[in-house]
Motif scaffolding. Structure first.
Motif, PDB file in Angstrom:
ATOM      1  N   HIS A 133     -11.060  -3.977  -1.086  1.00 44.11           N
ATOM      2  CA  HIS A 133      -9.501  -3.798  -1.472  1.00 44.11           C
ATOM      3  C   HIS A 133      -9.260  -2.512  -1.026  1.00 44.11           C
ATOM      4  CE1 HIS A 133      -6.587  -2.533  -4.347  1.00 44.11           C
ATOM      5  NE2 HIS A 133      -6.118  -3.560  -4.073  1.00 44.11           N
ATOM      6  N   ALA A 134     -10.107  -1.344  -1.017  1.00 40.83           N
ATOM      7  CA  ALA A 134      -9.615  -0.204  -0.593  1.00 40.83           C
ATOM      8  C   ALA A 134      -9.278  -0.173   0.889  1.00 40.83           C
ATOM      9  CB  ALA A 134     -10.596   0.815  -0.898  1.00 40.83           C
ATOM     10  N   LEU A 135     -10.261  -0.544   1.637  1.00 43.37           N
ATOM     11  CA  LEU A 135     -10.004  -0.702   3.073  1.00 43.37           C
ATOM     12  C   LEU A 135      -8.667  -1.594   3.418  1.00 43.37           C
ATOM     13  CD1 LEU A 135     -13.515  -1.056   4.472  1.00 43.37           C
ATOM     14  CD2 LEU A 135     -12.003   1.157   4.432  1.00 43.37           C
ATOM     15  N   ALA A 136      -8.337  -2.597   2.983  1.00 44.57           N
ATOM     16  CA  ALA A 136      -7.351  -3.624   3.065  1.00 44.57           C
ATOM     17  C   ALA A 136      -6.078  -2.690   2.648  1.00 44.57           C
ATOM     18  CB  ALA A 136      -7.427  -4.672   2.395  1.00 44.57           C
ATOM     19  N   LEU A 137      -6.043  -2.019   1.665  1.00 43.09           N
ATOM     20  CA  LEU A 137      -4.940  -1.377   1.262  1.00 43.09           C
ATOM     21  C   LEU A 137      -4.524  -0.218   2.059  1.00 43.09           C
ATOM     22  CD1 LEU A 137      -2.842  -1.105  -1.233  1.00 43.09           C
ATOM     23  CD2 LEU A 137      -4.385   0.231  -2.273  1.00 43.09           C
ATOM     24  N   PHE A 138      -5.424   0.540   2.663  1.00 44.90           N
ATOM     25  CA  PHE A 138      -5.325   1.677   3.340  1.00 44.90           C
ATOM     26  C   PHE A 138      -4.505   1.180   4.809  1.00 44.90           C
ATOM     27  CE2 PHE A 138      -9.213   3.949   1.358  1.00 44.90           C
ATOM     28  CZ  PHE A 138      -8.326   4.022   0.204  1.00 44.90           C
ATOM     29  N   TYR A 139      -5.151  -0.033   5.249  1.00 44.36           N
ATOM     30  CA  TYR A 139      -4.771  -0.443   6.469  1.00 44.36           C
ATOM     31  C   TYR A 139      -3.139  -1.047   6.281  1.00 44.36           C
ATOM     32  CZ  TYR A 139      -4.936  -3.041  10.974  1.00 44.36           C
ATOM     33  OH  TYR A 139      -4.997  -3.437  12.338  1.00 44.36           O
ATOM     34  N   VAL A 140      -2.869  -1.726   5.171  1.00 44.52           N
ATOM     35  CA  VAL A 140      -1.555  -2.236   5.057  1.00 44.52           C
ATOM     36  C   VAL A 140      -0.454  -0.813   4.797  1.00 44.52           C
ATOM     37  CG1 VAL A 140      -0.029  -3.454   3.350  1.00 44.52           C
ATOM     38  CG2 VAL A 140      -2.048  -4.343   4.242  1.00 44.52           C
ATOM     39  N   LEU A 141      -0.768  -0.002   4.072  1.00 35.45           N
ATOM     40  CA  LEU A 141      -0.059   1.037   3.960  1.00 35.45           C
ATOM     41  C   LEU A 141       0.174   1.958   5.123  1.00 35.45           C
ATOM     42  CD1 LEU A 141      -1.009   2.309   0.055  1.00 35.45           C
ATOM     43  CD2 LEU A 141       1.152   1.066   0.844  1.00 35.45           C
ATOM     44  N   GLY A 142      -0.761   1.908   5.942  1.00 32.82           N
ATOM     45  CA  GLY A 142      -0.512   2.566   7.137  1.00 32.82           C
ATOM     46  C   GLY A 142       0.070   2.048   8.320  1.00 32.82           C
ATOM     47  N   HIS A 143       0.271   0.998   8.099  1.00 31.43           N
ATOM     48  CA  HIS A 143       1.493   0.062   9.061  1.00 31.43           C
ATOM     49  C   HIS A 143       2.683  -0.358   8.385  1.00 31.43           C
ATOM     50  CE1 HIS A 143      -1.919   0.232  12.298  1.00 31.43           C
ATOM     51  NE2 HIS A 143      -2.696  -0.109  11.328  1.00 31.43           N
ATOM     52  N   LEU A 144       3.004  -0.187   7.409  1.00 32.93           N
ATOM     53  CA  LEU A 144       4.371  -0.381   6.814  1.00 32.93           C
ATOM     54  C   LEU A 144       5.254   0.371   7.312  1.00 32.93           C
ATOM     55  CD1 LEU A 144       3.585  -1.466   3.348  1.00 32.93           C
ATOM     56  CD2 LEU A 144       4.391  -2.883   5.107  1.00 32.93           C
ATOM     57  N   PRO A 145       6.327   0.154   8.313  1.00 29.55           N
ATOM     58  CA  PRO A 145       7.400   1.128   8.860  1.00 29.55           C
ATOM     59  C   PRO A 145       8.132   1.999   7.856  1.00 29.55           C
ATOM     60  CG  PRO A 145       7.201  -0.886   9.957  1.00 29.55           C
ATOM     61  CD  PRO A 145       6.584  -1.275   8.809  1.00 29.55           C
ATOM     62  N   ILE A 146       8.508   1.326   6.681  1.00 29.24           N
ATOM     63  CA  ILE A 146       9.250   2.010   5.559  1.00 29.24           C
ATOM     64  C   ILE A 146       8.502   3.036   5.009  1.00 29.24           C
ATOM     65  CG2 ILE A 146       8.343   0.469   3.533  1.00 29.24           C
ATOM     66  CD1 ILE A 146      11.063   0.273   2.644  1.00 29.24           C
ATOM     67  N   MET A 147       7.102   3.317   5.125  1.00 32.47           N
ATOM     68  CA  MET A 147       6.452   4.503   4.471  1.00 32.47           C
ATOM     69  C   MET A 147       6.869   5.653   5.069  1.00 32.47           C
ATOM     70  SD  MET A 147       4.638   3.471   2.007  1.00 32.47           S
ATOM     71  CE  MET A 147       4.456   1.860   1.082  1.00 32.47           C
ATOM     72  N   ARG A 148       7.290   5.604   6.414  1.00 28.33           N
ATOM     73  CA  ARG A 148       7.647   6.806   7.133  1.00 28.33           C
ATOM     74  C   ARG A 148       9.085   7.169   6.577  1.00 28.33           C
ATOM     75  NH1 ARG A 148       5.187   7.792  12.023  1.00 28.33           N
ATOM     76  NH2 ARG A 148       4.156   6.071  13.213  1.00 28.33           N
ATOM     77  N   THR A 149       9.947   6.465   6.168  1.00 25.69           N
ATOM     78  CA  THR A 149      11.112   6.862   5.755  1.00 25.69           C
ATOM     79  C   THR A 149      10.861   7.413   4.178  1.00 25.69           C
ATOM     80  OG1 THR A 149      12.227   5.366   6.738  1.00 25.69           O
ATOM     81  CG2 THR A 149      13.666   6.098   5.182  1.00 25.69           C
ATOM     82  N   ILE A 150      10.246   6.584   3.451  1.00 31.07           N
ATOM     83  CA  ILE A 150       9.829   7.057   2.075  1.00 31.07           C
ATOM     84  C   ILE A 150       9.257   8.508   1.895  1.00 31.07           C
ATOM     85  CG2 ILE A 150       8.763   6.413   0.002  1.00 31.07           C
ATOM     86  CD1 ILE A 150       8.857   3.596   0.619  1.00 31.07           C
ATOM     87  N   ALA A 151       8.208   8.556   2.943  1.00 26.14           N
ATOM     88  CA  ALA A 151       7.240   9.888   2.831  1.00 26.14           C
ATOM     89  C   ALA A 151       8.219  11.048   3.267  1.00 26.14           C
ATOM     90  CB  ALA A 151       6.305   9.699   3.641  1.00 26.14           C
ATOM     91  N   ALA A 152       9.188  10.668   3.894  1.00 30.00           N
ATOM     92  CA  ALA A 152      10.395  11.815   4.414  1.00 30.00           C
ATOM     93  C   ALA A 152      11.401  12.394   3.433  1.00 30.00           C
ATOM     94  CB  ALA A 152      10.778  11.651   6.005  1.00 30.00           C
ATOM     95  N   SER A 153      11.448  11.291   2.613  1.00 26.62           N
ATOM     96  CA  SER A 153      12.697  11.253   1.761  1.00 26.62           C
ATOM     97  C   SER A 153      12.607  12.482   0.638  1.00 26.62           C
ATOM     98  CB  SER A 153      13.024  10.129   1.082  1.00 26.62           C
ATOM     99  OG  SER A 153      11.904   9.856   0.010  1.00 26.62           O
ATOM    100  N   SER A 154      13.610  12.863   0.137  1.00 25.85           N
ATOM    101  CA  SER A 154      13.756  13.962  -0.926  1.00 25.85           C
ATOM    102  C   SER A 154      12.659  13.534  -2.012  1.00 25.85           C
ATOM    103  CB  SER A 154      15.060  14.544  -1.314  1.00 25.85           C
ATOM    104  OG  SER A 154      15.699  13.146  -1.681  1.00 25.85           O
TER     105      SER A 154
END
Length: 414
Positions: free
Chosen positions: A316-337
């Motif tokens: 579960h841990a490895l699968a979750l890291f993989y998915v979160l690492g490839h979701l494009p929206i995570m870039r936008t969220i991480a850079a947001s205020s």
């Protein structure tokens, strides 16, 4: 720790992920050519989120622990901590083992292990002082029966030997000893991994299997049993992160991204979420695992044991890291205020973790005579998080001022 937040668009490593390209120290945040690569905002954000989850979980009995990530999957923030620690080690130390003096490279790794050891001893003594004060001055002797504290007055001499040997660990203070031991072994991992990465991975898998099959663990003293986080098992997750960091440092990929793999990982994460949140499905799943166990499969394959990093937690841990690492929206969220507080916490990982551990132990004492209450729980947890944010801001600002002062001095000499 004060590099600007920038986005890295290269896909590499186990997760292929740009979000894992950053490292915990500016000196390590360079690619194979030696050029600065900048920080990926997602790494700081995810680390900060993990620290918040750990802090809340370390104050049991609040209603807010029902909303942390451990309630939505098999794994929790501990797996993320260990994986990112391995990634950090691969990025920070691999070049020294590639081209530098071997002893200097080893000394650099062990210096970090020494730092972690003394941080652990310091927070252990602070937490013992907190619980002793609660029993002596505030009429809460029951706190001395929690968190593996009882041996300190039942077997004081033996326990005072066990604490510096790391063979006696207080409850909730288990992960830094694990990290320290793994860093001590990191030079061996790197010597093998830089030449034969897949050999290291196979050896790591074999050790994970042997530890689970024969229940091998580092011993406790003076109490019986073994470490809560068994290094012989958890080394596998650390090694996977380490090899990914080594590959990233060389501009390569340890396990390439593949859409089929991403689809399988996403499906597994979704399935586990349903398993955990739907009681009927969870009961059915556990019945299936029980049948497999009855057929002869060992416990570390068919159950959720944390000490031996059982397979369901690991996958579960490895699968979750993989998915979160490839979701494009995570870039936008991480850079947001909105993510700014998490990024700030993530940049000061060790200091925030250590301070958060001490504060959470204090809040355990505060919570002892109280039942879960949304308002009170929110106030104490929110106050603790504000203290951690203030600490992270001060440390980050201090680092920026020091860097600015050094740059000014360099320019004046030029």
């Amino acid at each position: 720790m004060s590099l600007p937040d920038t986005t890295v668009h290269r896909s590499a490593g186990l997760l292929g992920p740009a979000w894992m390209r950053a490292i915990w120290s500016p000196a390590a945040a360079r690619d194979v050519a030696g050029a600065p690569v900048g920080r990926d905002a997602r790494l700081d954000m995810f680390r900060g989120i993990a620290l918040v989850m750990i802090f809340i979980n370390h104050v049991p009995g609040t209603i807010y622990e029902n909303f942390t990530n451990r309630n939505f999957g098999f794994s929790d923030a501990a797996e993320a901590f260990v994986f990112m620690s391995g990634m950090a080690a691969g990025l920070a130390y691999s070049n020294g083992f590639r081209t530098g003096n071997l002893w200097l490279a080893i000394a650099k790794v062990w210096a970090r292990a020494r730092q972690l050891y003394f941080v652990h001893i310091t927070i252990t003594m602070l937490c013992l002082g907190i619980f002793a004060a609660a029993a002596l001055w505030f009429g809460l002797p029951e706190v001395m029966q929690t968190n593996n504290i009882a041996p300190i007055y039942g077997k004081p001499l033996s326990t005072l030997i066990g604490i510096p040997l790391l063979t006696h660990q207080l409850g909730y203070l288990n992960i830094l000893p694990l990290y320290t031991v793994l860093l001590l072994a990191t030079p061996v991992f790197l010597v093998i991994g830089l030449r034969r990465p897949w050999v290291l991975l196979l050896l790591s898998v074999a050790l994970w299997v042997v530890a689970g099959q024969f229940r091998l663990n580092l011993p406790n003293f003076p109490t019986s049993g073994g470490w809560f986080f068994n290094p012989l098992s958890w080394q596998f997750l650390f090694v996977v992160g380490l090899l990914s960091g080594v590959a990233l440092k060389a501009g390569k990929r340890f396990v390439p991204y593949h859409p089929v793999l991403f689809g399988l990982a996403a499906a597994f994460v979704a399935f586990v979420l349903l398993w955990v949140r739907i009681p009927e499905l969870g009961a059915l799943g556990r019945s299936g695992l029980t049948m497999i166990a009855d057929a002869g499969a060992p416990f570390y394959i068919t159950w959720f044991d944390k000490t031996f990093l059982a397979l369901p937690r690991l996958l579960h841990a490895l699968a979750l890291f993989y998915v979160l690492g490839h979701l494009p929206i995570m870039r936008t969220i991480a850079a947001s205020s909105i993510a700014a507080p998490f990024r700030l916490l993530g940049r000061q990982g060790l200091a925030v973790f250590a301070a958060g551990t001490v504060i959470s132990m204090f809040l355990q004492v505060v919570k002892t005579p109280r039942q879960p209450d949304p308002l009170f729980d929110g106030l104490v947890l929110g106050g603790g998080l504000l203290v951690l944010l203030a600490l992270a801001w001060v440390l980050t600002r201090t680092a920026e001022l020091r860097a600015s002062s050094r740059n000014a001095a360099t320019q004046s000499r030029a």
